[in-house]
Design a protein around this motif. Structure first.
Motif, PDB file in Angstrom:
ATOM      1  N   ALA A  76      43.968 -75.635  66.442  1.00  9.04           N
ATOM      2  CA  ALA A  76      44.127 -77.036  67.444  1.00  9.04           C
ATOM      3  C   ALA A  76      44.476 -78.020  66.080  1.00  9.04           C
ATOM      4  O   ALA A  76      44.221 -77.837  64.977  1.00  9.04           O
ATOM      5  N   ARG A  77      45.347 -79.089  66.830  1.00  7.67           N
ATOM      6  CA  ARG A  77      45.713 -80.079  65.941  1.00  7.67           C
ATOM      7  C   ARG A  77      45.352 -81.492  66.297  1.00  7.67           C
ATOM      8  O   ARG A  77      45.949 -81.766  67.739  1.00  7.67           O
ATOM      9  N   PHE A  78      44.863 -82.599  65.606  1.00  4.99           N
ATOM     10  CA  PHE A  78      44.822 -83.994  66.475  1.00  4.99           C
ATOM     11  C   PHE A  78      45.744 -84.702  65.509  1.00  4.99           C
ATOM     12  O   PHE A  78      45.511 -85.270  64.462  1.00  4.99           O
ATOM     13  N   ALA A  96      40.096 -72.846  70.466  1.00  2.00           N
ATOM     14  CA  ALA A  96      41.004 -74.281  70.602  1.00  2.00           C
ATOM     15  C   ALA A  96      40.297 -74.913  71.919  1.00  2.00           C
ATOM     16  O   ALA A  96      40.191 -76.331  71.865  1.00  2.00           O
ATOM     17  N   ASP A  97      39.940 -74.421  72.950  1.00  2.00           N
ATOM     18  CA  ASP A  97      39.283 -75.040  74.028  1.00  2.00           C
ATOM     19  C   ASP A  97      38.117 -75.888  73.296  1.00  2.00           C
ATOM     20  O   ASP A  97      37.834 -76.882  74.098  1.00  2.00           O
ATOM     21  N   ILE A 153      39.154 -78.801  71.324  1.00  5.59           N
ATOM     22  CA  ILE A 153      39.849 -79.972  72.095  1.00  5.59           C
ATOM     23  C   ILE A 153      38.549 -80.650  72.943  1.00  5.59           C
ATOM     24  O   ILE A 153      38.549 -81.697  73.134  1.00  5.59           O
ATOM     25  N   ARG A 154      37.664 -79.901  73.589  1.00  6.83           N
ATOM     26  CA  ARG A 154      36.702 -80.460  74.492  1.00  6.83           C
ATOM     27  C   ARG A 154      35.602 -81.220  73.726  1.00  6.83           C
ATOM     28  O   ARG A 154      35.074 -82.304  74.292  1.00  6.83           O
ATOM     29  N   ALA A 203      37.458 -83.902  70.071  1.00  4.73           N
ATOM     30  CA  ALA A 203      38.443 -85.122  70.009  1.00  4.73           C
ATOM     31  C   ALA A 203      37.645 -86.395  69.980  1.00  4.73           C
ATOM     32  O   ALA A 203      38.264 -87.459  69.368  1.00  4.73           O
TER      33      ALA A 203
END
Length: 549
Positions: A103-105, A401-402, A405-406, A409
């Motif tokens: 994942a990426r922010f 990834a979930d 992100i959950r 973030a």
């Protein structure tokens, strides 16, 4: 580059008397000297170390700190720092750095930092490693004619006598110097000898985990990673490890948790970093290495007589979210105008009690947020299946990834933490009401009401209303029929500075709904209302010159 900032020679302390002695020349101590020095106070800053930077920390500069830097014409220095202006501040979660990105922010570069919070602030967050951030602060502090900065001196004793506090300063060669000041500000770090001698307890949760921190030169890291450049890589395998960029190229700070009773020497450090990268032979040069433990703790009081605590001496928190140093900079923003007005006799000494009443709740709030970020981070999966190829590996990475992100973030969506704190219980804020003020760490909702930071509004000249704040109280007049004469008279009698600013326009009325809004030098609203016939009593209350209303 191995040691980016060399040590300073030990120099003598010439004067015997100062307005304020600051103990500790880290970012918070230097910022204290700058804020007070620009107001004309005579300040001595001492630090027991030599000022060299061999282990850089605290790169993330938040929006509120950038607003303080803007006030002192320092925010633009980030554009002249050694960190590449165009390097994006993305956060990338990976299995290993040479394997899979999970994942990426995305976050903008320093060059595009104003896009961080365009409607909330004239500034934006920045990535400003200690090599250059501390140097910019030190340069400004040393340029001020009333500020003296000395390295190689420690404070071994403080003692109050009447309206003065004496500080005994010593250097390694055995020389000592006794100086006198009106106040001492202790910015001497998490272990704060001054706080300990004063008997101030830390309340909260002590360190419950040990992490290894390593300052390294990895020349080929960006060439071997399978992900695009990021300012931080969060590796999930084989243990949690965070790679933070220090120059957009070869210099990195790597941190990872140690297991119970585990200790890493040089060989173990290199092997662990290579394993998290996913390369058994990549060149890793260790420049400095140390262990540390995160804490969730706040001092039981920020003031003991004429000694005040700030920064890590007053609060300690997990680095998750980057709130530690930024909370300390908020201390500076709150404290220094109060010290200045008390020193000048424009405010009563009880004004300094509001420093504790206002800032301790903010530290408690921020330490809880940092702990929540930390707990969410260490809960992420690190299982071997993350490295698998095929459907099982894909499914494991999708689950990871979930989770990222959950749960993660919120750490980088923290404008509410940065700008949304309120001084609703302050004795020098008149009319604050917290009954309908939800505290959302992600979302900042501007509110032109007492106890809140004055909202950013763009002025006709393109500047911000925030640029009007800093050196004096400001009375914003947003209604043509509002009369400021009583306020002008009341502040004239007190001797405290007041600027009266007539504003107009729909943006102003939406952000500052009352005809009259009194804003403190730190940009927080002290009072707002329709009429000014109580100006004498209100002025006395916010300056602690008489009994509060």
């Amino acid at each position: 580059m191995t040691v980016a900032v060399a040590g300073q020679a030990v120099r003598e302390i010439d004067a015997d008397e100062y307005d304020v002695v600051v103990i500790g020349a880290g970012p918070v101590g230097l910022a204290t000297a700058i804020d007070l020095g620009t107001r004309g106070a005579r300040v001595l800053v001492v630090d027991r170390r030599d000022g060299s930077i061999t282990y850089p920390t605290a790169e993330s500069i938040d929006v509120r700190t950038m607003e303080w830097l803007r006030q002192h014409r320092l925010s633009g220095e980030v554009d002249r720092s050694g960190f590449p202006a165009e390097y994006r501040r993305d956060l990338a979660f990976v299995t290993r750095l040479t394997a899979h990105e999970v994942a990426r922010f995305p976050r903008p570069s320093n060059a595009d930092r104003l896009s961080t919070a365009p409607s909330a602030s004239p500034e934006g967050g920045a990535w400003w490693p200690k090599f250059w951030f501390d140097t910019a602060l030190r340069s400004r502090a040393e340029s001020l004619p009333t500020v003296t900065v000395r390295y190689g001196w420690r404070c071994s004793q403080t003692a109050e006598e009447g309206d003065r506090v004496f500080a005994l300063l010593e250097q390694a060669r055995g020389l000592s110097k006794r100086v006198v000041a009106s106040y001492v500000v202790a910015c001497d770090g998490a272990e704060s000898p001054i706080r300990r001698r004063l008997g101030v307890a830390m309340e909260g949760q002590p360190g419950d985990a040990t992490w290894q921190g390593v300052f390294v030169d990895i020349p080929d890291l960006l060439e071997v990673t399978s992900s695009p450049p990021a300012v931080q890589y969060y590796a999930l395998r084989p243990r949690r490890a965070i790679f933070g960029s220090l120059n957009g190229d070869n210099l990195w700070r790597v941190t990872y948790p140690l297991r119970s009773a585990e200790r890493h020497g040089a060989d173990e450090v290199v092997a662990t970093i290579r394993d998290c990268i996913g390369s058994a032979d990549i060149k890793v040069n260790v420049i400095d290495s140390r262990t540390w433990s995160g804490r969730t703790a706040v001092a039981s009081t920020y003031r003991v007589g004429r000694v005040l605590l700030a920064g890590d001496a007053a609060h300690q928190m997990w680095p998750s979210g980057g709130h530690g140093m930024n909370t300390g900079m908020g201390d500076v923003h709150n404290l220094c105008w109060k010290l200045d007005m008390v020193l000048r006799g424009q405010a009563g000494p009880e004004l300094l009690d509001s420093y504790d009443r206002e800032r301790r709740p903010v530290a408690e709030r921020n330490t809880r947020r940092a702990q929540a970020n930390y707990l969410a981070d260490i809960a992420l999966p690190t299982g071997a299946d993350l490295d698998d190829e095929g459907e099982e590996g894909d499914a494991a990475r999708a689950r990871a990834a979930d989770a990222v992100i959950r749960t993660r973030a919120v750490e980088w969506s923290s404008l509410g933490t940065q700008l949304g704190y309120r001084y609703t219980e302050s004795p020098v804020v008149i009319g604050a009401d917290a009954s309908d003020a939800p505290d959302d760490h992600s979302i900042y909702v501007p509110a032109g009401v007492p106890g809140c930071r004055g909202p950013h509004v763009v002025l006709p000249d393109g500047g911000s209303v925030l640029d009007l704040f800093g050196r004096s109280f400001v009375l914003l007049v947003s209604s043509d029929g509002a009369d400021a004469d009583d306020w002008i008279s009341a502040f004239a009698d007190s001797g405290a500075p007041l600027d009266v600013i007539q504003l107009s326009g729909t943006d102003v009325s939406a952000s500052y709904p009352m005809p009259l809004t009194l804003v403190r030098p730190d940009g927080f609203i002290a009072w707002a209302g329709c009429r000014s016939e109580d100006a004498d009593a209100l002025t006395a209350a916010v300056l602690c010159r008489s009994a509060a209303l």
